[in-house]
Design an enzyme around this catalytic site. Structure first.
Site, PDB file in Angstrom:
ATOM      1  N   ASP A 244      62.107 123.127  52.583  1.00  0.00           N
ATOM      2  CA  ASP A 244      61.224 124.168  52.059  1.00  0.00           C
ATOM      3  C   ASP A 244      60.962 125.179  53.172  1.00  0.00           C
ATOM      4  O   ASP A 244      60.884 124.811  54.343  1.00  0.00           O
ATOM      5  CB  ASP A 244      59.905 123.544  51.574  1.00  0.00           C
ATOM      6  N   HIS A 299      65.441 117.376  51.489  1.00  0.00           N
ATOM      7  CA  HIS A 299      65.155 116.539  50.326  1.00  0.00           C
ATOM      8  C   HIS A 299      65.877 117.085  49.104  1.00  0.00           C
ATOM      9  O   HIS A 299      66.372 118.211  49.112  1.00  0.00           O
ATOM     10  CB  HIS A 299      63.641 116.436  50.099  1.00  0.00           C
ATOM     11  N   ARG A 309      61.568 114.041  33.611  1.00  0.00           N
ATOM     12  CA  ARG A 309      60.680 114.075  34.778  1.00  0.00           C
ATOM     13  C   ARG A 309      60.156 115.492  34.999  1.00  0.00           C
ATOM     14  O   ARG A 309      60.895 116.465  34.825  1.00  0.00           O
ATOM     15  CB  ARG A 309      61.466 113.606  36.008  1.00  0.00           C
TER      16      ARG A 309
HETATM   17  C1  OGA Z   1      60.839 121.665  45.391  1.00  0.00           C
HETATM   18  C2  OGA Z   1      61.164 120.221  45.454  1.00  0.00           C
HETATM   19  C3  OGA Z   1      61.211 118.053  44.415  1.00  0.00           C
HETATM   20  C4  OGA Z   1      60.918 117.365  43.122  1.00  0.00           C
HETATM   21  O1  OGA Z   1      60.404 122.132  44.300  1.00  0.00           O
HETATM   22  O2  OGA Z   1      61.044 122.357  46.414  1.00  0.00           O
HETATM   23  O3  OGA Z   1      61.638 119.805  46.461  1.00  0.00           O
HETATM   24  O4  OGA Z   1      60.830 116.149  43.143  1.00  0.00           O
HETATM   25  N1  OGA Z   1      60.912 119.446  44.387  1.00  0.00           N
HETATM   26  O5  OGA Z   1      60.795 118.047  42.104  1.00  0.00           O
HETATM   27 NI    NI Z   2      61.529 121.240  48.082  1.00  0.00          NI
END
Ligand code: OGA
Ligand code: NI
Length: 383
Positions: A244, A299, A309
């Site tokens: 991010d 991530h 989800r």
């Molecule tokens: C994001 C992100 C993860 C998720 O929106 O930047 O990493 O689990 N989301 O939705």
């Molecule tokens: Ni993210």
């Protein structure tokens, strides 16, 4: 209006093919456009990444870290736990954070209500190619050759403009919940940023723009994510790997697993949803500010065959005109000072290499390319 974000996005318009999500309900097999090939990384089995809330086991023969830390904000050691988590992981879960449960539930409910709308109705609130807010695929889509199995809705301050397009008469509850949620997230983000910086020995004199009297201008973004049930989850991607750009992100991942963090550059470790907990991610700007002592974590989100989800990511950043520079180890700054807007430009051009490009010791390496890249220009990507 958060001008640093919107100005940057205006100079990097996105093609509609990277804005309009798939009609998920109408496809029963994964289209070729959505098939991702496997990479060298390895998914850590869920059984190996569930830990006792307090312990941090070290003895698996898989990654050096297996379980994302969970930090209780009532813990008298919270600051040092936060510091350790930011140094080792760049991510942790927070409990006892003070956000009212009923507000988290209402915001989740309104998020589900939005994504449950018929596709045509959602497309009425489509994000424009230069825009920040509204319905569409996550912005990082343009950095990848394949499309993601997800849809999003981006909010900055009041969502009324787009919410009215979704529900001409019934948007008040949605708007109320999202505004209240952002207000609460802002308070928690400031508290956690204070803990993080305090744990590095910094105070408000070092970071003047964080002082309460300078906090009025909005500088945050709320991203609602939806990951519909997927017919072929192992070959699909919910949200592609990224860091991010914020200082700090607070993610409410509701109750369904899907978030994974990259450890040692090879292990995808699942971040298990804990009822009521929030996931805190170190963003790239915090990475810069801490001179690399805190790591912005790579991530991604994976999808599944059974559950739809949703998640809500709140990105908090500095005011438009503030240059973020390393405040630790002044004599050896690893990164050049950048405003959020400037950093978003680097990210738009260099994506996962953005932090490397602004390293002080990378100057020579990138000298020849920096002459021919102009802000706002979108290069051909190699993935
Ligand atoms: C994001 C992100 C993860 C998720 O929106 O930047 O990493 O689990 N989301 O939705
Ligand atoms: Ni993210």
């Amino acid at each position: 209006m958060n001008s640093s974000i919107s100005e940057s996005f205006k100079t990097n318009p996105i093609n509609l093919s990277h804005i309009i999500p798939l009609d998920f309900k109408s496809v029963h097999a994964l289209p070729d456009s959505h098939i991702w090939t496997h990479t060298k990384e390895v998914e850590v089995p869920i059984s190996k990444s569930i830990c006792n809330m307090k312990s941090n086991p070290t003895s698996y023969n898989t990654p050096s870290l297996v379980c994302v830390p969970v930090i209780d904000l009532f813990d008298s050691n919270a600051a040092s736990l936060v510091r350790r988590a930011c140094e080792k992981w760049g991510v942790f879960q927070v409990t006892n954070h003070g956000i009212p449960m009923h507000l988290m539930k209402e915001a989740e409910f309104q998020t589900r209500r939005l994504f449950a709308l018929p596709r045509d109705q959602k497309l009425r609130a489509l994000r424009s190619p230069e825009g920040v807010t509204g319905y569409g695929l996550a912005r990082i889509s343009k950095n990848f050759p394949k499309l993601m199995w997800s849809e999003g809705f981006t909010i900055m301050g009041s969502p009324a403009e787009h919410a009215r397009q979704l529900w001409p008469r019934h948007h008040a509850n949605f708007c109320g919940a999202m505004e209240e949620y952002q207000k609460e997230m802002k308070g928690l983000a400031l508290k956690l940023i204070g803990l993080m910086l305090g744990s590095l020995g910094l105070n408000y004199e070092d970071v003047k723009w964080l002082k309460p009297k300078n906090r009025s201008r909005p500088r945050a973004l709320l991203q609602l994510n939806s990951y519909p049930v997927c017919p072929d989850p192992t070959r699909a991607m919910g949200l592609a790997p990224h860091t991010d750009s914020s200082l700090l992100t607070l993610l409410n991942q509701s109750s369904i697993s899907g978030l994974q963090v990259l450890v040692d550059g090879i292990w995808w470790v699942p971040v298990h949803p804990i009822p009521g907990a929030l996931v805190a991610n170190v963003g790239d700007l915090m990475h810069i500010l801490s001179n690399g002592q805190f790591k912005s974590a790579v991530h991604r989100a994976v999808v599944n065959e059974v559950h739809h989800r949703i998640s809500m990511a709140y990105f908090y950043g500095p005011p438009t005109d503030v240059k973020i520079s390393p405040l630790i180890d002044h004599n050896h700054p690893l990164y050049q000072p950048v405003t959020w807007k400037e950093y978003l430009e680097y990210k738009a051009t260099h994506f996962d290499k953005a932090l490397e490009v602004i390293r002080t010791d990378a100057q020579k390496l990138y000298q020849h390319t920096s002459d021919d890249f102009s802000f706002g220009q979108w290069p051909n990507c190699t993935y």
